[in-house]
Enzyme design. Structure first.
Site, PDB file in Angstrom:
ATOM      1  NE  ARG A   1      -5.536  -0.040  12.817  1.00  0.00           N
ATOM      2  CZ  ARG A   1      -4.828   0.096  11.696  1.00  0.00           C
ATOM      3  NH1 ARG A   1      -3.506   0.132  11.750  1.00  0.00           N
ATOM      4  NH2 ARG A   1      -5.434   0.174  10.533  1.00  0.00           N
TER       5      ARG A   1
ATOM      6  NE  ARG B   1      -2.800  -1.901   8.243  1.00  0.00           N
ATOM      7  CZ  ARG B   1      -2.437  -2.232   6.998  1.00  0.00           C
ATOM      8  NH1 ARG B   1      -2.502  -3.487   6.607  1.00  0.00           N
ATOM      9  NH2 ARG B   1      -1.973  -1.316   6.167  1.00  0.00           N
TER      10      ARG B   1
ATOM     11  CB  SER C   1       4.847   9.755  11.491  1.00  0.00           C
ATOM     12  OG  SER C   1       4.017   9.933  10.352  1.00  0.00           O
TER      13      SER C   1
ATOM     14  CG  ASP D   1       0.286  -0.054   9.425  1.00  0.00           C
ATOM     15  OD1 ASP D   1      -0.080   0.781  10.265  1.00  0.00           O
ATOM     16  OD2 ASP D   1       0.636   0.267   8.270  1.00  0.00           O
TER      17      ASP D   1
ATOM     18  CE  LYS E   1      -2.822   0.798   3.663  1.00  0.00           C
ATOM     19  NZ  LYS E   1      -2.565   2.146   4.219  1.00  0.00           N
ATOM     20  CB  SER E   2       3.748   2.307   2.078  1.00  0.00           C
ATOM     21  OG  SER E   2       3.141   2.217   3.335  1.00  0.00           O
TER      22      SER E   2
ATOM     23  NE  ARG F   1      -5.680   8.213  10.798  1.00  0.00           N
ATOM     24  CZ  ARG F   1      -5.049   7.390   9.949  1.00  0.00           C
ATOM     25  NH1 ARG F   1      -5.704   6.904   8.911  1.00  0.00           N
ATOM     26  NH2 ARG F   1      -3.795   7.083  10.143  1.00  0.00           N
TER      27      ARG F   1
ATOM     28  CE  LYS G   1      -0.532   4.159  12.829  1.00  0.00           C
ATOM     29  NZ  LYS G   1       0.228   4.864  11.789  1.00  0.00           N
TER      30      LYS G   1
ATOM     31  CD  GLN H   1       0.327   8.335   7.071  1.00  0.00           C
ATOM     32  OE1 GLN H   1      -0.292   9.167   7.745  1.00  0.00           O
ATOM     33  NE2 GLN H   1      -0.192   7.185   6.708  1.00  0.00           N
TER      34      GLN H   1
HETATM   35  C1  S3P Z   1       2.349   4.796   6.143  1.00  0.00           C
HETATM   36  C2  S3P Z   1       2.909   5.122   7.344  1.00  0.00           C
HETATM   37  C3  S3P Z   1       2.381   4.665   8.644  1.00  0.00           C
HETATM   38  C4  S3P Z   1       1.419   3.491   8.482  1.00  0.00           C
HETATM   39  C5  S3P Z   1       0.449   3.706   7.374  1.00  0.00           C
HETATM   40  C6  S3P Z   1       1.180   3.905   6.056  1.00  0.00           C
HETATM   41  C7  S3P Z   1       2.951   5.334   4.929  1.00  0.00           C
HETATM   42  O1  S3P Z   1       1.702   5.736   9.266  1.00  0.00           O
HETATM   43  O2  S3P Z   1       0.728   3.262   9.690  1.00  0.00           O
HETATM   44  O3  S3P Z   1      -0.409   2.581   7.246  1.00  0.00           O
HETATM   45  O4  S3P Z   1       2.648   4.825   3.816  1.00  0.00           O
HETATM   46  O5  S3P Z   1       3.751   6.282   5.019  1.00  0.00           O
HETATM   47  P1  S3P Z   1       2.506   6.860  10.105  1.00  0.00           P
HETATM   48  O6  S3P Z   1       3.449   7.519   9.213  1.00  0.00           O
HETATM   49  O7  S3P Z   1       1.454   7.808  10.582  1.00  0.00           O
HETATM   50  O8  S3P Z   1       3.153   6.112  11.223  1.00  0.00           O
END
Ligand code: S3P
Length: 429
Positions: free
Chosen positions: A347, A389, A168, A316, A23-24, A123, A343, A170
């Protein structure tokens, strides 16, 4: 709202499976392809709702994107090729789309509005809107830009040296993406290293960056060149079958082409420490990402304690690790995982409430959970709470539960794994 009846099969899982794309990495392939010059092709793209939201948003930003199943072609025209959207950018359930796209929007000279579903609306987005404002973007939204809907008026941004309070990917990726169009050197330092797909993929697109410990830096003004990205199978999706096989007697499963980027392999370390019969075979790489086949057989497990730097490497996977712990001898402690609260659902609460319904001995703590094994799980009505999940964790519980599990809101699973139940059935035959 759909409910799925999962009868107590208690059958071993056997055979080979390739779970869908990461996914990422799928999100990033579309976003980076959109801001790159020239064509980017992607194979093994995840056709889950989250990644389809990313495609929809970048189409609204004026990018031509064609998709045929898991093959995607993106016609990038560089950063300047993005256009002001005439419609709202709807990210659906996807936090990654929201936060990474805002990094791109921050340094794009137009106005846009980002909105998502009810989970996204809860969020925290200030973790990206604050640093992006520091870089010069004009951002507004509910609670002063902490919550969606959020509007971004992007433009000229400048580099920052950001010390992130959270590990993180993200946050890191959002700032680095804005930094690509900012004057000067942008750096992000994290308390622990988070997944580094952005760093690896930017290199595949011809960007140079430097890394020192948990600090990543890049020079603004670099352009990306279109390329081909082959997406590995998602270790976070594979984790559900690793767990299912590890706890179901007689199981022997081979999961093919799984991404084993070291920033994501906490689940492998935990399974091995718990005593799983797991081997990593046929190691190679797709682009800059290491992959392997993972073979797992049922074995007896024991509870362990996890916390600290491993948490971002398996964040995750904690819901499914909690289920594993219900089938392990002794006590399992998960700590330093307060990020779980922000999340798709909280969770900690979600895992504790739902697993208790089927007979697990589990308590929530401020920063994680404590599970006492080994428990016999029984049937009950449970709820994904709209979190993919949590839904898959409860579905895996049906492999060993001694009664029917009725899973409410099973449709949430399509966010990251639309063919999950077909794949589970394939291994149970
Ligand atoms: C992700 C980073 C993670 C993860 C998410 C996907 C990403 O989140 O939990 O499912 O693709 O960069 P965080 O960056 O908030 O930890």
């Amino acid at each position: 709202m759909l409910t799925r009846m999962l009868s107590p099969l208690q059958k071993p899982l056997k055979g080979e499976l390739k779970v869908p794309g990461d996914k990422s990495i799928s999100h990033r392939a579309v976003m980076f392809g959109a801001i790159a010059e020239g064509t980017t092709t992607v194979s093994g793209f995840l056709e889950g709702q989250d990644c389809l939201s990313t495609i929809a948003c970048f189409k609204k930003l004026g990018i031509t994107i064609e998709r045929k199943n898991d093959e995607v072609k993106i016609e990038g025209k560089g950063f300047n090729g993005l256009q002001e959207p005439t419609e709202i950018l709807d990210v659906g359930n996807s936090g990654t789309t929201t936060r990474l796209m805002m990094g791109i929007l921050a340094s794009s000279p137009f106005h846009s509005v980002v909105i998502g579903d009810e989970s996204i609306a809860r969020r925290p987005m200030d973790r990206v809107t604050n640093p992006l404002r520091e870089m010069g973007a004009h951002i507004d939204g509910r609670e002063n830009g902490r919550l969606t809907p959020i509007s971004v008026r992007g433009g000229k941004t400048h580099a920052i040296d950001y010390i992130s309070p959270v590990a993180s990917a993200q946050v890191k990726s959002s700032i680095l993406l804005a930094g690509l169009q900012s004057e000067g050197t942008t750096s992000v330092t994290e308390p622990h290293i988070s997944r580094d797909h952005t760093e690896r993929m930017l290199e595949s697109f011809g960007v140079s960056l430097t890394r020192e410990g948990t600090k990543v830096s890049l020079e603004g003004g670099q352009s990306l060149k279109g390329t081909h990205i082959q997406v590995p199978a998602d270790i976070s999706s594979a984790a559900f079958f690793l767990a299912a096989a590890a706890i179901t007697p007689g199981s022997d499963v081979l999961l093919k082409d799984v991404g084993i980027n070291p920033t994501r392999t906490g689940i492998i370390d935990v399974l091995l420490e718990m005593g799983a019969d797991l081997s990593v075979e046929n190691e190679r790489s797709f682009n800059q990402e290491p992959v392997a086949d993972l073979r797992i057989k049922h074995s007896n497990l024991k509870g362990i304690e996890i916390g600290g730097e491993i948490i971002p490497r398996l964040i995750d996977e904690i819901p499914i690790i909690a289920l594993l712990a219900t089938q392990a001898e002794g006590k399992m402690v998960i700590k330093d995982a307060e990020e779980l609260k922000v999340k798709e659902t909280n969770r900690i609460d979600a895992v504790v409430e739902q697993l208790q319904k089927i007979g697990a001995s589990i308590e929530g703590t401020d920063d994680g959970m404590v599970i006492h094994g080994k428990s016999t799980l029984h049937g009950a009505e449970v709820d994904s709470l709209g979190d993919h999940r949590i839904g898959m964790t409860l579905a895996v519980a049906s492999c060993i539960a001694n009664g029917e599990i009725r899973l409410k809101r099973e449709e949430a699973i399509a966010v990251s794994y639309p063919s999950f139940f077909e794949d589970l059935a394939l291994l149970q035959n």
